[in-house]
Design a protein around this motif. Structure first.
Motif, mmCIF file in Angstrom:
data_model
loop_
_atom_site.group_PDB
_atom_site.id
_atom_site.type_symbol
_atom_site.label_atom_id
_atom_site.label_comp_id
_atom_site.label_asym_id
_atom_site.label_seq_id
_atom_site.Cartn_x
_atom_site.Cartn_y
_atom_site.Cartn_z
ATOM 1 N N GLY A 7 9.275 18.868 25.450
ATOM 2 C CA GLY A 7 9.291 19.193 26.513
ATOM 3 C C GLY A 7 8.930 19.679 27.331
ATOM 4 O O GLY A 7 9.323 20.392 28.513
ATOM 5 N N TYR A 8 7.581 19.951 27.285
ATOM 6 C CA TYR A 8 6.720 21.181 27.606
ATOM 7 C C TYR A 8 5.421 20.555 28.006
ATOM 8 O O TYR A 8 4.576 19.150 27.129
ATOM 9 N N ASN A 9 4.722 21.121 29.000
ATOM 10 C CA ASN A 9 3.364 20.135 29.064
ATOM 11 C C ASN A 9 1.948 20.886 28.365
ATOM 12 O O ASN A 9 2.730 22.106 28.310
ATOM 13 N N ILE A 10 1.192 20.460 28.396
ATOM 14 C CA ILE A 10 0.462 20.891 26.886
ATOM 15 C C ILE A 10 -0.982 20.636 27.402
ATOM 16 O O ILE A 10 -1.151 19.381 27.716
ATOM 17 N N GLN A 56 1.407 16.025 30.544
ATOM 18 C CA GLN A 56 2.825 15.853 30.761
ATOM 19 C C GLN A 56 4.042 15.719 29.774
ATOM 20 O O GLN A 56 3.407 14.529 29.033
ATOM 21 N N PRO A 57 5.361 15.954 29.131
ATOM 22 C CA PRO A 57 5.897 15.537 28.039
ATOM 23 C C PRO A 57 6.534 13.445 28.442
ATOM 24 O O PRO A 57 6.843 13.548 30.590
ATOM 25 N N GLY A 58 5.993 13.141 27.561
ATOM 26 C CA GLY A 58 6.196 11.894 27.605
ATOM 27 C C GLY A 58 4.761 11.132 27.587
ATOM 28 O O GLY A 58 4.554 9.660 27.673
ATOM 29 N N ALA A 59 3.460 11.519 27.620
ATOM 30 C CA ALA A 59 2.315 11.322 28.468
ATOM 31 C C ALA A 59 1.506 11.152 27.662
ATOM 32 O O ALA A 59 1.692 12.185 25.862
ATOM 33 N N TYR A 67 -0.611 12.766 22.400
ATOM 34 C CA TYR A 67 0.612 12.038 22.253
ATOM 35 C C TYR A 67 1.858 13.568 22.751
ATOM 36 O O TYR A 67 2.221 13.614 21.936
ATOM 37 N N ASN A 68 2.131 13.625 23.945
ATOM 38 C CA ASN A 68 3.122 14.682 23.982
ATOM 39 C C ASN A 68 4.993 14.605 23.940
ATOM 40 O O ASN A 68 5.258 13.262 25.135
ATOM 41 N N HIS A 69 5.340 14.335 22.700
ATOM 42 C CA HIS A 69 6.786 14.388 22.394
ATOM 43 C C HIS A 69 7.525 15.057 22.955
ATOM 44 O O HIS A 69 8.701 15.110 22.341
#
Length: 234
Positions: free
Chosen positions: A71-74, A101-104, A67-69
């Protein structure tokens, strides 16, 4: 009928009846950390630096929900894992997958089909791996053992680097100028710089902990040190 029974028996014997499936939730977030008397926000997994250690056995499957919380793509890569017929869980950004992506969120499925020993996982987008990384320990298949006696204690050791600057800016400066990137401000063991660096904590009696740069050995039969070497360019 006898042939069908024989085929069914062979299929049962060949199936991974001893294999297990492990589930992990990885939350990518920015967390304030202080090293060398310098505090900054770094990317972490579950607030940990280094990140969580993944443990499995040969033949097991590990499912990691990311879970990407931040502010960067990862993306995440499982270094040393073959991933046969499963490239979409390998992690290289824009090669086997689009970044998270952030939030994804994204779910990785990792098959430890042939691996055994000590590996590592790390971010595979820009230099995010500077702080987003951790160990993978793959034990022998159930019913088998390592080719040595059982250790008294296992100690994962992750060698890394620390930049006081933002690593994204370090990379951007190098790409803009075409020169060598700024060297790190400290080398680390399990996320900690040694006592010889400025602003390190006062020396204490050596003890073995995952977050310590001290390792002591007492009069016991056998310690097993698992080593991971962090490298930006790998």
């Amino acid at each position: 009928m006898h042939l069908l029974r024989f085929v069914a028996l062979c299929g049962l014997l060949a199936s991974p009846v001893w294999a297990a499936t492990h589930h992990h939730d990885f939350v990518i977030e920015e967390t304030p950390y202080t090293r060398l008397c310098h505090t900054k926000k770094i990317l972490t997994v579950n607030g940990q630096f280094p990140g969580p250690t993944i443990k499995a056995r040969k033949g097991d499957t590990v499912i990691v929900r990311v879970y990407n919380h931040a502010g960067y793509n990862i993306t995440l890569h499982w270094h040393g894992v073959d991933q046969p017929r499963n490239p979409w869980s390998d992690g290289p950004e824009y090669i086997t997958q689009c970044p998270i992506q952030p939030g994804a969120n994204f779910t990785y499925t990792i098959f430890f089909s042939e691996e055994e020993g000590t590996l590592w996982w790390h971010a595979h987008s820009d230099w995010d791996r500077a702080t987003v990384h951790g160990a993978i320990i793959v034990y022998p298949r159930r019913g088998t053992t390592f080719p040595f006696s059982k250790p008294y204690k296992e100690i994962p050791i992750i060698l890394g680097e620390w930049w006081n600057a933002n690593v994204s800016e370090v990379l951007a400066d190098a790409l803009r100028t075409g020169g060598d990137p700024q060297i790190s401000d400290a080398y680390t063991i399990n996320g900690q710089p040694g006592d010889l660096y400025n602003c390190s904590k006062p020396g204490k009696p050596p003890r073995v902990t995952r977050s310590s740069s001290h390792i002591s050995f007492t009069n016991v039969p056998f310690y097993f040190l698992r080593m991971n070497l962090f490298n930006h360019f790998d």
